[in-house]
Design a protein around this motif. Structure first.
Motif, PDB file in Angstrom:
ATOM      1  N   ALA A  20      31.384 120.517   1.839  1.00 48.86           N
ATOM      2  CA  ALA A  20      31.918 119.243   1.340  1.00 48.86           C
ATOM      3  C   ALA A  20      32.663 118.491   2.442  1.00 48.86           C
ATOM      4  O   ALA A  20      33.438 119.074   3.199  1.00 48.86           O
ATOM      5  CB  ALA A  20      32.859 119.508   0.162  1.00 48.86           C
ATOM      6  N   PRO A  54      29.242 114.930  -0.310  1.00 51.14           N
ATOM      7  CA  PRO A  54      30.514 114.200  -0.375  1.00 51.14           C
ATOM      8  C   PRO A  54      31.723 115.060  -0.771  1.00 51.14           C
ATOM      9  O   PRO A  54      32.762 115.013  -0.123  1.00 51.14           O
ATOM     10  CB  PRO A  54      30.240 113.108  -1.410  1.00 51.14           C
ATOM     11  N   GLY A  55      31.588 115.805  -1.874  1.00 51.25           N
ATOM     12  CA  GLY A  55      32.732 116.604  -2.334  1.00 51.25           C
ATOM     13  C   GLY A  55      32.273 117.910  -2.941  1.00 51.25           C
ATOM     14  O   GLY A  55      31.064 118.156  -3.100  1.00 51.25           O
ATOM     15  N   ALA A  56      33.243 118.740  -3.338  1.00 48.70           N
ATOM     16  CA  ALA A  56      32.923 120.059  -3.894  1.00 48.70           C
ATOM     17  C   ALA A  56      32.032 119.963  -5.130  1.00 48.70           C
ATOM     18  O   ALA A  56      31.168 120.810  -5.353  1.00 48.70           O
ATOM     19  CB  ALA A  56      34.219 120.796  -4.238  1.00 48.70           C
ATOM     20  N   PHE A  57      32.237 118.919  -5.913  1.00 47.50           N
ATOM     21  CA  PHE A  57      31.468 118.754  -7.144  1.00 47.50           C
ATOM     22  C   PHE A  57      29.962 118.676  -6.861  1.00 47.50           C
ATOM     23  O   PHE A  57      29.151 119.050  -7.714  1.00 47.50           O
ATOM     24  CB  PHE A  57      31.938 117.472  -7.855  1.00 47.50           C
ATOM     25  N   GLU A  58      29.596 118.195  -5.685  1.00 45.48           N
ATOM     26  CA  GLU A  58      28.181 118.042  -5.327  1.00 45.48           C
ATOM     27  C   GLU A  58      27.567 119.336  -4.766  1.00 45.48           C
ATOM     28  O   GLU A  58      26.341 119.409  -4.552  1.00 45.48           O
ATOM     29  CB  GLU A  58      28.012 116.926  -4.287  1.00 45.48           C
ATOM     30  N   ALA A  80      37.052 122.469  -0.324  1.00 50.61           N
ATOM     31  CA  ALA A  80      38.500 122.631  -0.483  1.00 50.61           C
ATOM     32  C   ALA A  80      38.959 121.665  -1.568  1.00 50.61           C
ATOM     33  O   ALA A  80      38.842 120.444  -1.402  1.00 50.61           O
ATOM     34  CB  ALA A  80      39.220 122.331   0.833  1.00 50.61           C
ATOM     35  N   ILE A  82      42.220 120.537  -3.604  1.00 52.71           N
ATOM     36  CA  ILE A  82      43.667 120.651  -3.465  1.00 52.71           C
ATOM     37  C   ILE A  82      44.345 119.924  -4.621  1.00 52.71           C
ATOM     38  O   ILE A  82      44.144 118.715  -4.805  1.00 52.71           O
ATOM     39  CB  ILE A  82      44.109 120.107  -2.089  1.00 52.71           C
ATOM     40  N   THR A  86      44.637 115.301  -6.677  1.00 51.04           N
ATOM     41  CA  THR A  86      43.758 114.782  -7.722  1.00 51.04           C
ATOM     42  C   THR A  86      44.232 115.148  -9.116  1.00 51.04           C
ATOM     43  O   THR A  86      44.741 116.237  -9.343  1.00 51.04           O
ATOM     44  CB  THR A  86      42.313 115.299  -7.537  1.00 51.04           C
ATOM     45  N   HIS A  88      41.975 115.192 -11.448  1.00 52.01           N
ATOM     46  CA  HIS A  88      40.850 115.920 -12.044  1.00 52.01           C
ATOM     47  C   HIS A  88      40.561 117.242 -11.328  1.00 52.01           C
ATOM     48  O   HIS A  88      39.448 117.762 -11.370  1.00 52.01           O
ATOM     49  CB  HIS A  88      39.608 115.036 -12.221  1.00 52.01           C
TER      50      HIS A  88
HETATM   51  N1  INI Z   1      36.409 116.932  -3.893  1.00 55.10           N
HETATM   52  C1  INI Z   1      36.794 117.965  -3.131  1.00 55.10           C
HETATM   53  O1  INI Z   1      35.938 118.621  -2.506  1.00 55.10           O
HETATM   54  N2  INI Z   1      38.108 118.315  -3.054  1.00 55.10           N
HETATM   55  C2  INI Z   1      39.086 117.630  -3.727  1.00 55.10           C
HETATM   56  O2  INI Z   1      40.278 118.002  -3.614  1.00 55.10           O
HETATM   57  C3  INI Z   1      38.696 116.512  -4.510  1.00 55.10           C
HETATM   58  N3  INI Z   1      39.681 115.713  -5.164  1.00 55.10           N
HETATM   59  O3  INI Z   1      40.860 115.831  -4.817  1.00 55.10           O
HETATM   60  O4  INI Z   1      39.366 114.905  -6.025  1.00 55.10           O
HETATM   61  C4  INI Z   1      37.326 116.187  -4.597  1.00 55.10           C
HETATM   62  N4  INI Z   1      36.915 115.146  -5.344  1.00 55.10           N
HETATM   63  C5  INI Z   1      35.605 114.556  -5.198  1.00 55.10           C
HETATM   64  C6  INI Z   1      34.523 115.259  -6.035  1.00 55.10           C
HETATM   65  O5  INI Z   1      34.225 116.525  -5.500  1.00 55.10           O
HETATM   66  C7  INI Z   1      33.232 114.443  -6.048  1.00 55.10           C
HETATM   67  O6  INI Z   1      32.773 114.278  -4.735  1.00 55.10           O
HETATM   68  C8  INI Z   1      33.395 113.063  -6.676  1.00 55.10           C
HETATM   69  O7  INI Z   1      34.039 113.144  -7.929  1.00 55.10           O
HETATM   70  C9  INI Z   1      32.001 112.388  -6.861  1.00 55.10           C
HETATM   71  O8  INI Z   1      31.186 113.155  -7.742  1.00 55.10           O
END
Ligand code: INI
Length: 151
Positions: A20, A54-58, A80, A82, A86, A88
Motif C-alpha cells: 500500500a 493506493p491503500g490497505a483496503f485495496e 500500515a 494507523i 482515520t 474508519h
Molecule cells: N489506508 C491505509 O493503508 N492505511 C491507513 O491508515 C488508512 N487510513 O488512515 O484511512 C488507509 N485508508 C485508505 C484505504 O485503505 C483505501 O485506500 C481508501 O479507502 C480507498 O478505497
C-alpha cells in the motif's frame, strides 16, 4: 510420524508483493525488509514482483489478481493502518484482514498478512525495521515456509 518444519530455501521461488502507498513512510520500510530477507534466503531479484496499490483496503483484490496470474508461488501483502489518522480504522483493518485471509484460503497460493495495525506512527515504524523488528522480513520467511508446504 510425519514432521514438517518450514523449508526457507528461496532458490527457484517466485514471490509477489502487494504493498500500500498509504503511509509509505512505513510501507517502504516493510518492503525493503521483505525484499532483503527474500534475497538473503536465495530468492532471485528478477523472481520478485511488486505491485503498489493506493491503500490497505485495496490489497486483497491485488493479491487475488496476482495469485490468479499463475506467475508467483506465494504473496506478501504489506500495509500500515494507523488509528490516529482515520475514523474508519476498524473497517479498513477488518476488511483488509478478512480479504487477505479469503484470498489465501481460497486461492492457489499462500498470502502473508504483513499489515501493521497500530495506534501511532511511532509504533508502526518500530515494527518496520525498528526495535520491534520488521514485519516485512518476518513475512518473507513465512511465505517461503508456506510455499514449500507439502501437499
Ligand atoms: N489506508 C491505509 O493503508 N492505511 C491507513 O491508515 C488508512 N487510513 O488512515 O484511512 C488507509 N485508508 C485508505 C484505504 O485503505 C483505501 O485506500 C481508501 O479507502 C480507498 O478505497
Amino acid at each position: 510420524m510425519t514432521d514438517y518444519l518450514g523449508n526457507l530455501n528461496g532458490d527457484g521461488q517466485r514471490i509477489g508483493i502487494v504493498v500500500a502507498q498509504f503511509n509509505d513512510l512505513v510501507t517502504q520500510r516493510l518492503l525493503a525488509g521483505a525484499i532483503g530477507s527474500l534475497k538473503q534466503h536465495g530468492v532471485a531479484e528478477e523472481a520478485i514482483t511488486t505491485w503498489w496499490v493506493p491503500g490497505a483496503f485495496e490489497l486483497p483484490r491485488a493479491a487475488k489478481r496476482l495469485a490468479e496470474s499463475g506467475t508467483v508461488d506465494g504473496i506478501i501483502a504489506l500495509g500500515a493502518v494507523i488509528r490516529g489518522e482515520t475514523s474508519h480504522y476498524d473497517y479498513v483493518c477488518s476488511e483488509t484482514a478478512r480479504g487477505i485471509a479469503q484470498v489465501s484460503m481460497n486461492g492457489p497460493v499462500p498470502v502473508m498478512f504483513g499489515v501493521l495495525t497500530t495506534d501511532t506512527l511511532e509504533q508502526a515504524i518500530n515494527r518496520a525495521g525498528g526495535k520491534g523488528g520488521n514485519k516485512g522480513a518476518d513475512c518473507a520467511t513465512a511465505v517461503l515456509a508456506m510455499s514449500h508446504l507439502p501437499a
